[in-house]
Design an enzyme around this catalytic site. Structure first.
Site, PDB file in Angstrom:
ATOM      1  N   ALA A 239       0.812  -1.219   0.000  1.00  0.00           N
ATOM      2  CA  ALA A 239       0.000   0.000   0.000  1.00  0.00           C
ATOM      3  C   ALA A 239       0.845   1.269   0.000  1.00  0.00           C
ATOM      4  CB  ALA A 239      -0.933   0.004   1.213  1.00  0.00           C
ATOM      5  N   ASP A 240       2.164   1.131   0.088  1.00  0.00           N
ATOM      6  CA  ASP A 240       3.040   2.301   0.133  1.00  0.00           C
ATOM      7  C   ASP A 240       3.136   2.933  -1.259  1.00  0.00           C
ATOM      8  OD1 ASP A 240       5.324   3.686   1.886  1.00  0.00           O
ATOM      9  OD2 ASP A 240       6.076   3.416  -0.159  1.00  0.00           O
ATOM     10  N   ILE A 241       2.869   4.234  -1.329  1.00  0.00           N
ATOM     11  CA  ILE A 241       2.856   4.929  -2.620  1.00  0.00           C
ATOM     12  C   ILE A 241       4.232   4.925  -3.268  1.00  0.00           C
ATOM     13  CG2 ILE A 241       2.492   7.163  -3.732  1.00  0.00           C
ATOM     14  CD1 ILE A 241       0.307   7.707  -1.650  1.00  0.00           C
TER      15      ILE A 241
END
Length: 288
Positions: A239-241
């Site tokens: 989920a880390d951009i």
């Protein structure tokens, strides 16, 4: 002051360590002298100084401190990941889909936060903020409520965090919710309701399960604590951009990858998914 020299199996690129750590304005270092100072909390709060005295292929370190030599040395070895060499990790990724990224950033270790506690607070502060403002807000928080000893900064103790008025944090540009999250974590830790030492002995999934029960802590924050607080080796943050953007660039995709794609790729990176996360971040931070 005591001194101790440590030899480590290469590769280990200390200049790259300092380069990444310089993104945090709270870190005390002298890049030219290849010297880093870390906050160590043993019998008392003190700075431990690390000077790189070797080469990338034959790394050696001089460690200096005031007291608690054995404990302070173990602390440095844990934070800078001097306990394990990077050779096996780089061999693993030579035949992986991230081969070119690992060749570019070879010798970059996974450096931990000084403590799981500071990692937890920092991760909560950094939630949903760009890197620059997150660093500014963290620096503001620590320098207001924390303590400086021998030019290194210590995060405020849980009892201090629990007693901070929400209005003071709001005046420092914290959102209402984030202010409540930080104070709530301080209350849980100071009361003994949450024990990070006991939590560190649990398996990854159990740690995540326990942490996400706490208001303000979601999967991203829990995974960040596992990665940079506990030093777990197989943590990937889909989920880390930053990771999504790095994968989009690396695989030359038209849009960010889907979760099932990332899960499929991760099978190729295990049991060192944490290093996949780190090197993907470095590819975005350095543009290489």
């Amino acid at each position: 002051m005591w001194q101790q020299e440590i030899n480590v199996q290469g590769p280990y690129d200390f200049e790259r360590v300092l380069d990444r750590m310089s993104l945090d304005p709270l870190v005390s270092m002298d890049k030219a002298a290849l010297r880093l100072s870390l906050p160590f909390e043993g019998a008392d709060k003190q700075a431990v100084h690390i000077t790189f005295t070797g080469s990338r292929t034959e790394p050696t370190f001089k460690i200096e401190g005031q007291s608690d030599q054995q404990a302070a040395t173990r602390f440095v070895q844990r934070v800078l990941q001097l306990e394990r060499g990077l050779h096996d990790i780089h061999e693993h990724f030579k035949g992986s889909t991230l081969k070119t990224i690992f060749e570019e950033h070879a010798g970059t270790p996974l450096v931990l936060e000084p403590s799981p506690y500071s990692c937890l607070l920092k991760s909560v502060i950094h939630q949903q903020l760009n890197m620059s403002f997150a660093a500014t807000l963290t620096e503001r928080f620590v320098k207001t409520f924390g303590e400086q000893v021998d030019n290194v900064w210590f995060y405020p103790d849980p009892e201090i965090v629990a007693a901070i008025p929400i209005e003071r944090l709001r005046d420092m540009q914290f959102s209402q919710r984030k202010a409540e999250y930080l104070i709530g974590i301080g209350e849980r830790l100071s009361s003994g309701e949450m024990n990070l030492t006991a939590l560190s002995e649990k398996e990854d999934e159990e740690v995540i399960k326990e942490l996400v029960k706490i208001r303000g802590i979601g999967p991203w924050t829990a995974q960040s604590v596992l990665l940079f607080g506990f030093g777990r080796m197989d943590i990937f943050l889909p989920a880390d951009i930053g990771i999504q953007n790095a994968l989009k660039k690396h695989f030359q995709l038209d849009e960010k990858p889907a979760l099932d794609e990332m899960e499929k790729w991760q099978q190729d990176w295990r049991p060192y998914s944490s290093y996949a996360s780190l090197y993907l971040w470095r590819s975005i931070e350095t543009g290489k």
